[in-house]
Design an enzyme around this catalytic site. Sequence first.
Site, short mmCIF file in Angstrom:
data_model
loop_
_atom_site.label_atom_id
_atom_site.label_comp_id
_atom_site.label_asym_id
_atom_site.label_seq_id
_atom_site.Cartn_x
_atom_site.Cartn_y
_atom_site.Cartn_z
N ASP A 318 28.48 51.57 45.16
CA ASP A 318 29.56 51.53 44.18
C ASP A 318 30.93 51.74 44.83
OD1 ASP A 318 28.65 54.19 44.77
OD2 ASP A 318 29.96 54.92 43.18
N GLU A 319 31.94 51.33 44.11
CA GLU A 319 33.35 51.67 44.36
C GLU A 319 33.82 51.34 45.78
OE1 GLU A 319 34.27 55.24 41.25
OE2 GLU A 319 33.34 55.83 43.14
N ASN A 320 33.32 50.26 46.34
CA ASN A 320 33.83 49.81 47.63
C ASN A 320 35.00 48.86 47.39
OD1 ASN A 320 34.25 48.96 50.26
ND2 ASN A 320 32.61 47.46 50.16
#
Length: 682
Positions: A318-320
């Site tokens: 997530d959240e890259n």
Amino acid sequence: MRKLFISALIIFWAVQLSNAQLIDEKKYNLMPWPNEITPGEGNFIIKKDFTVSILENGTQRLYQATTRFIRRLSGRSGVFFEEGFPNRKKDSSSFKIRIKREGKLKLLEDESYGITVHKNGIVLEAETDIGAIRGLETILQLLESNGDHFYIPSVTIVDSPRFPWRGLMIDVARHYQPVEVLKRNLDAMAAVKLNVFHWHLTDDQGFRVESKSHPKLHELGSDNQYYTHNQISEIVQYASDRGIRVIPEFDVPGHATAMLTAYPELGSKDTIYQIERYAGVFDPTLDPTNEKTYQVLEDLFSEMALLFPDKYFHIGGDENEGKHWNENTKIIEFKKKHGYKTNHDLQTYFNLRIQKILQKLGKKLVGWEEIMTPEMPTTAVIHSWRGVNEGLSPGASLIQAAKKGHHSILSTGYYIDRMNNVKDHYLVDPIPDPSNVTPQEQQLILGGEVTMWGELVTPLTLDSRIWPRTAAIAERFWSPRSVTDIAYMRKRLSVISFRLEELGITHLKNRDVILRNIANGFDIQALIELTKVCQPLKMYTRNKGGIEYKSYSPFTLFADACTTDAPDAYRFKNLVNAYVLDPKESKRTVIALLNSWVQNHGDLQSIKNRTPLTNDILKLSFALKEMSVFFLKMIKQEGVSKLDHATFIKLIEEAKQPHADVELVLNESFEKLFKHLKKNEL
């Protein structure tokens, strides 16, 4: 005509009996609520000659669970049992347990059970020992008492879970949680029939696992706070004994600062990495074009696969945001060479490499919803987490995953670290809108997970953020979709809450530990009263706009003592609702509560000069006192001929101001009361 009359009479009495049974059922404090429950006649009284037999196919896991059951029953009732352990094949025992086989810790294992209680004994039957363990918890919840004895009411229960995946995720990367903290939370999970412990082990703030293949990971990435191989095996076994699967999460390719502190050569930027001390989303990311990245991860995952026997393995994903990828010329050239137009395409390449590594190890990949792409095999489980706060409809990715053939689990709506009230979580269903998915697609929705992110919790406060709200969410995962009575849920939850202390959960007692620290050892009763109308700021606003917390900042403040669902705020809300309907019935109680808040502010003043930790707290208390004085004058009509709207606006604006990272949760009730008084002003 006579036949019609008789038919109508039968229907009438059937409805009455149904209603009577419903009312009778309301006496039980069961959570999760079972599928079927039928009250019987009489009670089984707990006496010293109480004995338990495991009659058929007993397992070591069931024997241990039954022994714990006997200890808890004895401790709760105070009865000195003559036999302190279950026996095998003793038909004369007052409590008989029968199972057909040993359960396996796997998805879709049978957890059903049946209970029959009558005045002469108890019978628990289940397909597996895991189902029997679920039934033991139900029997403990059935325990009641009167002035003479403890007893279990006669009842028949047939029960099984609605969803096979009922999880709690605990993030130990942001704040390390010792083994004993995890164990007591596993006990609490078992008490409410959760069956998946999702262990978030790595992030920017820490790498919490001993790695013998690449020891620098824990030596340089953990501040010496990590779990040894022996401790991991200990937790996995402890969970297994309670019928709980353990799924590890190693978050890649983003959230990787701690890993890159140990192995900077795996990073996408040539820089010096240091363990992150703040909360948030950060830029350091593994380099997906570096073959050494995959070598290290394969070594690590091969090592971890031996420690974590479950078939499922969470890779985060997530959240890259890909900032460092955009700044790296080698990575830019790699994207061009392979025709990857976006960083999401590049991450898909990375995820597929990881998926093949896990496949070789006999594991199935689980990842947050960002991993879902057309190229990802449908064997991957999609973990849905984004919702309204991220500009998406709740559970959108969950339904999308099901339509693409993926198994999926829901965490949208179950982020308990956001400090929402229990009602907000309780009304979120793992299948957001059944009309949007076919019956076949519904079968792909495995259930849900409560998520406890660790930025603002320590071992002192973790339990108070998880419990008791997670017990209510557990009901959403286990019980029929139709079980949604908020008032009855709150009644049962209040009982379950204090019962959790039996298991070592500290959500109640640690409030006073924190308040004694704030009061510097002086009387804390006035602080206790104020916690009953305050709750911590929601949606991570505690960590924005003011002091930004580091991982080693103090978490022993007033906000840490407060929880959601402030009880006196809820009580005042109900009183105001009653006052609006009939002032005569509730006027005296409303006045008494307002007076208590005025008095409480005076009591708080007594410790004002003894500790500086009360300064911001007193601002809240003063706002509450001023508002209370205002309404006392309004209700009593003491020297006030008409309501002063301007004064109320000024007071309510002050009452809405957060202080000490908390807010008063009385304002809606104050506004409703003012509106009613204004409407009825003479």
